[in-house]
Design a protein around this motif. Structure first.
Motif, PDB file in Angstrom:
ATOM      1  N   ALA A 124       0.846  -1.192   0.000  1.00 22.74           N
ATOM      2  CA  ALA A 124       0.000   0.000   0.000  1.00 22.74           C
ATOM      3  C   ALA A 124       0.883   1.244   0.000  1.00 22.74           C
ATOM      4  O   ALA A 124       1.988   1.233   0.555  1.00 22.74           O
ATOM      5  N   SER A 125       0.386   2.306  -0.614  1.00 26.59           N
ATOM      6  CA  SER A 125       1.144   3.553  -0.621  1.00 26.59           C
ATOM      7  C   SER A 125       0.193   4.742  -0.550  1.00 26.59           C
ATOM      8  O   SER A 125      -0.999   4.609  -0.819  1.00 26.59           O
ATOM      9  N   CYS A 126       0.739   5.863  -0.204  1.00 21.37           N
ATOM     10  CA  CYS A 126      -0.057   7.087  -0.134  1.00 21.37           C
ATOM     11  C   CYS A 126      -0.479   7.559  -1.520  1.00 21.37           C
ATOM     12  O   CYS A 126      -1.538   8.153  -1.681  1.00 21.37           O
ATOM     13  N   SER A 127       0.340   7.294  -2.507  1.00 21.83           N
ATOM     14  CA  SER A 127       0.120   7.864  -3.832  1.00 21.83           C
ATOM     15  C   SER A 127      -0.777   7.028  -4.735  1.00 21.83           C
ATOM     16  O   SER A 127      -1.003   7.384  -5.880  1.00 21.83           O
ATOM     17  N   SER A 128      -1.291   5.903  -4.218  1.00 26.38           N
ATOM     18  CA  SER A 128      -2.111   5.038  -5.058  1.00 26.38           C
ATOM     19  C   SER A 128      -3.224   4.390  -4.234  1.00 26.38           C
ATOM     20  O   SER A 128      -3.046   4.107  -3.051  1.00 26.38           O
ATOM     21  N   GLU A 129      -4.321   4.125  -4.885  1.00 21.02           N
ATOM     22  CA  GLU A 129      -5.426   3.394  -4.250  1.00 21.02           C
ATOM     23  C   GLU A 129      -5.437   1.938  -4.699  1.00 21.02           C
ATOM     24  O   GLU A 129      -6.389   1.210  -4.447  1.00 21.02           O
ATOM     25  N   LYS A 130      -4.365   1.501  -5.357  1.00 24.21           N
ATOM     26  CA  LYS A 130      -4.314   0.155  -5.916  1.00 24.21           C
ATOM     27  C   LYS A 130      -4.562  -0.921  -4.865  1.00 24.21           C
ATOM     28  O   LYS A 130      -5.286  -1.865  -5.111  1.00 24.21           O
ATOM     29  N   TYR A 131      -3.982  -0.792  -3.708  1.00 23.69           N
ATOM     30  CA  TYR A 131      -4.177  -1.757  -2.616  1.00 23.69           C
ATOM     31  C   TYR A 131      -4.852  -1.070  -1.438  1.00 23.69           C
ATOM     32  O   TYR A 131      -4.374  -1.129  -0.308  1.00 23.69           O
ATOM     33  N   SER A 132      -5.966  -0.432  -1.705  1.00 19.66           N
ATOM     34  CA  SER A 132      -6.653   0.344  -0.671  1.00 19.66           C
ATOM     35  C   SER A 132      -7.131  -0.522   0.495  1.00 19.66           C
ATOM     36  O   SER A 132      -7.326  -0.014   1.594  1.00 19.66           O
ATOM     37  N   ASN A 133      -7.288  -1.817   0.276  1.00 21.02           N
ATOM     38  CA  ASN A 133      -7.658  -2.715   1.379  1.00 21.02           C
ATOM     39  C   ASN A 133      -6.517  -2.861   2.384  1.00 21.02           C
ATOM     40  O   ASN A 133      -6.727  -3.339   3.494  1.00 21.02           O
ATOM     41  N   LEU A 134      -5.323  -2.426   2.024  1.00 17.60           N
ATOM     42  CA  LEU A 134      -4.153  -2.529   2.890  1.00 17.60           C
ATOM     43  C   LEU A 134      -3.701  -1.165   3.404  1.00 17.60           C
ATOM     44  O   LEU A 134      -2.548  -0.977   3.792  1.00 17.60           O
TER      45      LEU A 134
END
Length: 139
Positions: free
Chosen positions: A106-116
């Motif tokens: 997970a990262s601040c700059s992406s919602e790719k792994y928003s579950n994490l």
């Protein structure tokens, strides 16, 4: 003003604006660097970090999950937070598809792994936080 001076002025302002915009984008402030949690018996690794994604945001927990084994097609976990003041909080990450070698960060700059990615529990003292993990699997 002639065209050449006007063009140079426009280019200068555009360059200045772009530079200021890039500088204004700040990196996340790391409040607690990556900490590995207990590895699952089936070789699944989870670590977490606590950051402020921007100066005005609440602290956020970012999860890194890595599937070393691949025997379980869906893996989730429960994180139990506690501190030295006796405060507790629980966060459940529902099982999600995970194959051998998959790494989810997970990262601040992406919602790719928003579950994490989730808000850090407000009642937990960051300086004395302890996190225990319990893994769940599904077929």
């Amino acid at each position: 003003m002639n065209k050449k001076k006007l063009l140079n002025s426009v280019l200068l302002y555009m360059t200045l604006f772009f530079s200021i915009s890039v500088l204004a984008q700040s990196e996340p402030e790391v409040l607690k660097n990556w900490i590995a949690l207990e590895e699952a018996d089936f070789h699944y690794d989870v670590s977490y970090s606590v950051v402020k994604c921007n100066p005005n945001s609440k602290p956020t927990v970012l999860i890194n999950a890595f599937n070393e084994d691949g025997t379980n097609p869906k893996v989730g976990f429960t994180l139990n937070f506690s501190d030295n003041n006796g405060n507790t909080a629980q966060v459940v990450v529902a099982p999600f598809t995970s194959k051998l070698g998959d790494m989810f960060i997970a990262s601040c700059s992406s919602e790719k792994y928003s579950n994490l990615k989730f808000d850090y529990p407000e009642n937990i003292d960051l300086t004395t936080v302890k996190v225990e993990i319990t893994y769940q699997t599904q077929s």
